[in-house]
Structures are given as C-alpha cells and as structure tokens.
Enzyme design. Structure first.
Site, PDB file in Angstrom:
ATOM      1  N   CYS A 119       0.818  -1.223   0.000  1.00  0.00           N
ATOM      2  CA  CYS A 119       0.000   0.000   0.000  1.00  0.00           C
ATOM      3  C   CYS A 119       0.853   1.275   0.000  1.00  0.00           C
ATOM      4  O   CYS A 119       0.359   2.348  -0.344  1.00  0.00           O
ATOM      5  CB  CYS A 119      -0.954   0.002   1.177  1.00  0.00           C
ATOM      6  N   HIS A 252      -3.272   7.349   1.907  1.00  0.00           N
ATOM      7  CA  HIS A 252      -3.692   6.023   1.457  1.00  0.00           C
ATOM      8  C   HIS A 252      -5.086   5.773   2.006  1.00  0.00           C
ATOM      9  O   HIS A 252      -5.366   6.030   3.185  1.00  0.00           O
ATOM     10  CB  HIS A 252      -2.698   4.981   1.981  1.00  0.00           C
ATOM     11  N   ASN A 282     -10.161   0.047  -0.252  1.00  0.00           N
ATOM     12  CA  ASN A 282      -8.692   0.108  -0.219  1.00  0.00           C
ATOM     13  C   ASN A 282      -8.155  -0.528  -1.503  1.00  0.00           C
ATOM     14  O   ASN A 282      -8.267  -1.743  -1.684  1.00  0.00           O
ATOM     15  CB  ASN A 282      -8.207  -0.657   1.031  1.00  0.00           C
TER      16      ASN A 282
END
Ligand code: UT7
Length: 325
Positions: A119, A252, A282
């Site tokens: 990520c 993020h 996500n």
C-alpha cells in the site's frame, strides 16, 4: 542549474463493476458468513468498491490510467523514458507490469520496472522516479499504481474481504528547474511482515502456502496511527514546512478512521483530506494516485497547492511525500 521533478498530468481508471456493501454481505451470507453495511461503514468508511471481471488484470487497469495521465499532460507515450508500476498484484511473475504497460502504449526504449511496497508502493515509486529525474537518468516518467486485490481476497474471511477493491492511478512526472516533489521519506520494518501478507508462493508449478491476503487488522491499525503522523512530520520538516502549509492531504485510502485520526494529530482539517475510501475501498498502491486524480479533475487540487501524500502497508512499509502540484 538545479533539476527537480513536477507532476505534468494525472489519470485514473476503475473497472465498471461496483459492488456495494449490501451486495457483498449477500454474497458472504451464501457461505454462512455474517457482515453488514452498517459494520463496514462504521469501522472503515467504505460504502462500495470496484471489482475487475475475471478477464481483467492490473495491466489493463494501469494502461487506461496511464493513457489518461498522458492525455492530461499533453504528451505521447514516445515522450516517456521511464515507467514504474507500483503493484502487489501483477499480471505475471515476469515481465513486470511496467514492461507490459510500455508494450501496450507502444513506447519502447525507456527503463521499465515494478516497485513492490504494497500500500506504500505509490509513494515509493514516485520517490524513485523523482530520483531518476533529478539525477538526469530520466526526463519524463510515468508512475502507475495498479491493483486487482479482488484476486487475492479470501471471501470466507470477513475481516479482510470487505476492505479492498480494484483500480489504477497514474501520474506523469517531468524534469523542471522548479521543485515539484519537495521532500519524501520511505521506511520499512520487515520484522512485522506477518501482520499483513499474502504468503503463498509458486514453486515447480505448485502453489504452496496461502495465496490469500492475511491481515491482523488491529496490529496494522496500531502501527498505522503511529508511523503516519511521524513520517508526515518528517517530510514537512525536510521541506521546511509545517502542517499549516498543507493545502491538501491525500492519504492512502484504507480506513477513514486512520485517515482522519492522522489529519487531526497533524492539525489538518478534515475538509482538507481527499477522501475516496467510501467509493473505492482500499485499492492498495492505486489508492493515492486514484484519489489524487479525483481531486485534480474535481477542481479541488490546483496548480501551486501543497499536497501531502502518506501511506502504510504490508512489509511493513510506510512513507510520505510533500509536493507542490
Ligand atoms: O492497506 C494497508 C493498511 N491496512 C490498514 O490500514 C487496515 C488497518 N486496520 C483496520 O482498518 C481495522 O483494524 C479493521 C477495519 C480491519 C477492523 O476494525 P476494528 O475496529 O479493528 O475491528 P476488530 O478487528 O477489533 O473487530 C471487531 C469485531 C470482532 O468481533 P468481536 O471479537 O468483537 O466479537 C470481529 O470479529 O468485529 C468483528 N468483525 C466483523 N463483523 C462484521 C470483523 N470483521 C467483520 C465484518 N463484519 N466484516
């Protein structure tokens, strides 16, 4: 004369299939697994995610995002001499997604490779591209984040499968005498690999170990709230700035609670935090360039704005970057 990198254009792409929380809950219920729209929204802020269909890979998504970023920059693929793709869900073991995207774009000649920092991958890839440009190794770079996390989700594990989605985002970076990327900081702690991983491997044609994403959500949450504030302050210090100088934060997009907690600790108003987690879920390395593109095209982020990017992911890896858009 000093040499820096600046963002010349942004682009993104989402696969057309949208799966809302209720639809996902109904799918899980068929296997006797209980979840709800209310739980997912309360704990994560996610309302829906996009899932790629079976024939679509991260290269397909990345190619579309890259084409849109090139259009926005007013450049042709032949103008690009470096492509870096941040991904943990590449189409192949090799060659890299970056090579495959270059092939699709018909831009042979420049350097191509992937960055795998989960990520935090886009912040890592952007920083690497910036260093290539500053050092004179590249003139114009395409930095792509592209993921199909739906392909590594275990739909029998409600603690992870409700969190992730598919998508891609991209930026074109170009050399300039004025700084665009003002500072960045990258970190890792491999001793914490087990709290977020997809441990399976292919050996001699056999998959061994789990090919699904595993996460100790609470452990990652605890790390995230610590390291994100720290690394954000680190890049601000490096650039000689304070949180008051930040026009937009593009975190993020893993969990709205983590995003707003970090902003609050830094003293950045929630209205200054670009939020796409509700619509995208996500999307790992794609989440920051996706959110950045949404905010640029939506007219929120304008030329001259100071934009703070920050992310944490498997590894553990984490990083932040401050840029003048
Ligand atoms: O992108 C890389 C970085 N990743 C992250 O930043 C993720 C970090 N972690 C998180 O965002 C959060 O920890 C989660 C969203 C994953 C989980 O939220 P939480 O508030 O930490 O929940 P929890 O794990 O403490 O679970 C609370 C309860 C548990 O039940 P009990 O033990 O209290 O009875 C879970 O079993 O919620 C249960 N639960 C669910 N219930 C309904 C877990 N998943 C679900 C679900 N639906 N999908």
């Amino acid at each position: 004369m000093s040499r820096y990198s600046r963002i010349l254009g942004t682009g993104s792409y989402l696969p057309p299939t949208v799966v809302g929380n209720d639809a996902l809950a109904a799918r899980l219920a068929r296997d006797g697994i209980e979840t709800s729209d209310a739980w997912i929204i309360e704990r994560t802020g996610i309302h829906q995610r996009h899932f790629a269909d079976a024939g679509t890979g991260s290269v397909d998504l990345g190619e579309q995002a890259a084409r849109r970023a090139l259009d926005a920059a007013g450049l042709a693929a032949s103008d690009i001499d470096l492509i870096i793709c941040a991904t943990s869900t590449p189409d192949m073991i090799f060659p890299s997604n970056a090579a495959l995207i270059q092939g699709r774009l018909g831009a042979a000649g420049g350097a191509v490779f992937d960055v795998q920092a989960v990520c935090a991958g886009f912040v890592y890839a952007l920083t690497v591209a910036d260093q290539f440009i500053r050092s004179g190794l590249a003139q114009r770079a395409l930095v792509v984040g592209a993921e199909v996390f739906s392909t590594i989700l275990d739909f029998k594990d409600r603690t992870t499968c409700v969190l992730f989605g598919d998508g891609a985002g991209a930026v074109v970076l170009g050399a300039d005498t004025r700084p665009g990327l003002l500072a960045s900081a990258l970190h890792g702690d491999g001793s914490q690999a087990a709290i977020l991983c997809t441990p399976g491997r292919v050996r001699s044609g056999v998959v061994s170990g789990s090919p699904y994403l595993h996460m100790d959500g609470q452990a990652v949450f605890k790390q995230a709230v610590q390291v994100l504030e720290r690394v954000a302050r680190e890049v601000l210090d490096k650039a000689g700035c304070t949180p008051a100088d930040v026009d937009w934060m593009v975190p993020h997009q893993a969990n709205i609670r983590i995003m707003l907690h970090t902003a609050r600790k830094l003293g950045i108003a929630a209205e200054r935090v670009v939020q796409t987690v509700a619509e995208h879920g996500n999307t790992s390395a794609a989440s920051i360039p996706l959110a950045l593109d949404v905010a640029v095209r939506g007219g929120q982020i304008r030329r001259g704005d100071h934009v703070l990017l920050e992310a944490v992911g498997g590894g553990l890896t984490w990083g932040a970057a401050l840029l003048e858009y």
